[in-house]
Design a protein around this motif. Structure first.
Motif, PDB file in Angstrom:
ATOM      1  N   ASP A 248       0.864  -1.171   0.000  1.00 51.51           N
ATOM      2  CA  ASP A 248       0.000   0.000   0.000  1.00 51.51           C
ATOM      3  C   ASP A 248       0.908   1.230   0.000  1.00 51.51           C
ATOM      4  OD1 ASP A 248      -1.622   2.129   0.573  1.00 51.51           O
ATOM      5  OD2 ASP A 248      -2.385   1.326   2.469  1.00 51.51           O
ATOM      6  N   HIS A 332      -0.309  -0.576  -4.666  1.00 46.51           N
ATOM      7  CA  HIS A 332      -1.576   0.098  -4.959  1.00 46.51           C
ATOM      8  C   HIS A 332      -1.720   1.377  -4.157  1.00 46.51           C
ATOM      9  CE1 HIS A 332      -3.269  -1.482  -1.209  1.00 46.51           C
ATOM     10  NE2 HIS A 332      -2.702  -2.621  -1.524  1.00 46.51           N
ATOM     11  N   ASP A 333      -2.574   2.283  -4.657  1.00 47.34           N
ATOM     12  CA  ASP A 333      -2.781   3.563  -3.985  1.00 47.34           C
ATOM     13  C   ASP A 333      -3.941   3.471  -3.003  1.00 47.34           C
ATOM     14  OD1 ASP A 333      -5.128   3.738  -5.403  1.00 47.34           O
ATOM     15  OD2 ASP A 333      -4.349   5.146  -6.902  1.00 47.34           O
ATOM     16  N   THR A 335      -6.972   4.133  -3.199  1.00 46.18           N
ATOM     17  CA  THR A 335      -8.234   3.602  -3.735  1.00 46.18           C
ATOM     18  C   THR A 335      -8.141   2.101  -4.029  1.00 46.18           C
ATOM     19  OG1 THR A 335      -7.681   3.907  -6.065  1.00 46.18           O
ATOM     20  CG2 THR A 335      -8.595   5.823  -4.905  1.00 46.18           C
ATOM     21  N   ALA A 337      -6.247   0.981  -6.392  1.00 46.58           N
ATOM     22  CA  ALA A 337      -5.822   0.858  -7.796  1.00 46.58           C
ATOM     23  C   ALA A 337      -4.305   0.672  -7.858  1.00 46.58           C
ATOM     24  CB  ALA A 337      -6.223   2.110  -8.567  1.00 46.58           C
TER      25      ALA A 337
END
Ligand code: ADP
Ligand code: MG
Length: 352
Positions: A248, A332-333, A335, A337
């Motif tokens: 993350d 991933h970010d 959100t 994604a």
């Protein structure tokens, strides 16, 4: 002209030797306080006695002028760094660093340079009770090479190959500061003076995470030190362990300076995300080298043990993701994604 009372001229080869021995005596030989060192500097080789029930852990790291440092680098900082990068390798294994050897090529017998270099090196060595037990000194393009010898209880080395599916992934401290400092030095980004000074210290005077590494013995399943950037270095754990990982990006710990740069880049929306400062900020965080933090994995059942190790070692650690059965590294970010492009880690032999 030869003075009348001067000693007879000697074979120039011998004179050079004398100079070399005098140099070693003046700069490298010091009283030894470690009873395990049976024989230190001055003989053909050093003799040390590892503790009973321990294995010996060895690593070597070289700093080459023009490659790892600039000719005008403060020699005291260089002395610190030459040892620090090796202590960091011991930390990554969970080993206690104990003895060091120093091989140096120097363009000249520059006394002031050597005095400053050894001041930096010995200050750090003393803090970790590491004894310089030998080395080699020669004339040549400046190149400093430290070999470190450490020890740990038999069978407790933390390797890169022990990560299991569902293990947590952690890093110590914060990532990206050294690269951000370098970017500021190169004028690619402008930082407030106080902030720049703090980041510069991280670049020039890295603190090896020795206490944390030792505290993680028996807790971490795999570990390494982040010298070339998180994504590349974690990739080594994934390859060696035959697993993948999902991280993350918002969880990756960062200094306030880097956080501000990242937030500013993201605040600009899609357009800003394509621009250079966004790219630089993300590259610092994910692929910035020279931070010498530890990246390690541990089973989720060991979270309390990891927290205790971090407390005992007085070193912050942050959980940034998990090991997956699916190979490869995904970041991933907020959100969820995935990031489309992962900045690449530094590679001395990379082409193109
Ligand atoms: P040899 O002739 O056996 O190679 P040297 O003349 O290179 O020995 O070194 C003499 C002693 O000084 C050895 O004990 C060696 O380990 C030590 N020594 C040489 N250079 C260094 C250095 N840069 N740092 C620490 N010890 C050194
Ligand atoms: Mg020698």
């Amino acid at each position: 002209m030869q003075r009348a009372d001067a000693p007879a001229p000697v074979d120039p080869k011998l004179a050079r030797k004398r100079g070399e021995f005098a140099l070693i005596e003046r700069h490298f030989r010091r009283p030894i306080h470690d009873a395990a060192v049976r024989l230190g500097i001055g003989d053909d080789a050093a003799v040390v006695a590892p503790a009973a029930g321990c294995e010996v852990v060895l690593a070597v790291d070289m700093l080459v002028e023009g490659r790892h440092f600039l000719p005008d680098t403060d020699p005291e900082l260089l002395g610190h760094k030459a040892l620090a990068v090796n202590l960091s390798d011991m930390a990554a294994m969970g080993a206690r660093p104990r003895w060091a050897l120093l091989a140096g090529a120097l363009p000249s017998a520059d006394e002031a340079w050597l005095a400053a270099f050894t001041r930096g090196l010995f200050a750090l060595a003393d803090r970790y009770e590491v004894t310089l037990v030998g080395g080699d000194t020669t004339r040549g393009p400046r190149n400093l090479c430290v070999t470190i010898v450490g020890e740990l209880p038999t069978g407790t080395a933390i390797t890169r190959a022990g990560a299991h599916v569902d293990d947590d992934v952690y890093v110590s401290g914060s990532l990206g500061d050294a690269m951000l400092a370098l970017a500021a030095i190169e004028g690619r980004v402008t930082l407030p003076a106080a902030e720049f000074a703090a980041l510069r210290t991280r670049l020039e005077r890295p603190e090896p995470r020795v206490a944390l590494g030792m505290a993680l013995r028996g807790i971490a399943s795999a570990a390494l030190d982040v010298s070339d950037g998180l994504t590349g270095d974690l990739g080594h754990i994934l390859d060696a362990s035959g697993v993948g990982a999902a991280l993350d990006v918002t969880a990756i710990p960062r200094s306030r300076a880097l956080a501000r740069l990242i937030d500013a880049a993201f605040a600009g929306g899609e357009a800003a995300q394509e621009d250079a400062s966004h790219e630089l900020a993300l590259a610092c965080l994910l692929a910035g080298g020279d931070d010498y933090e530890l990246c390690f994995t541990a089973a989720p059942t060991r979270r309390a043990d990891v927290a205790r190790a971090a407390r005992d070692a007085d070193t912050p650690v942050t959980r940034i993701g998990a090991i997956t059965a699916q190979r490869g590294l995904r970041v991933h970010d907020a959100t969820g994604a995935p990031l489309r492009v992962l900045p690449r880690a530094f590679d001395h032999f990379a082409t193109g």
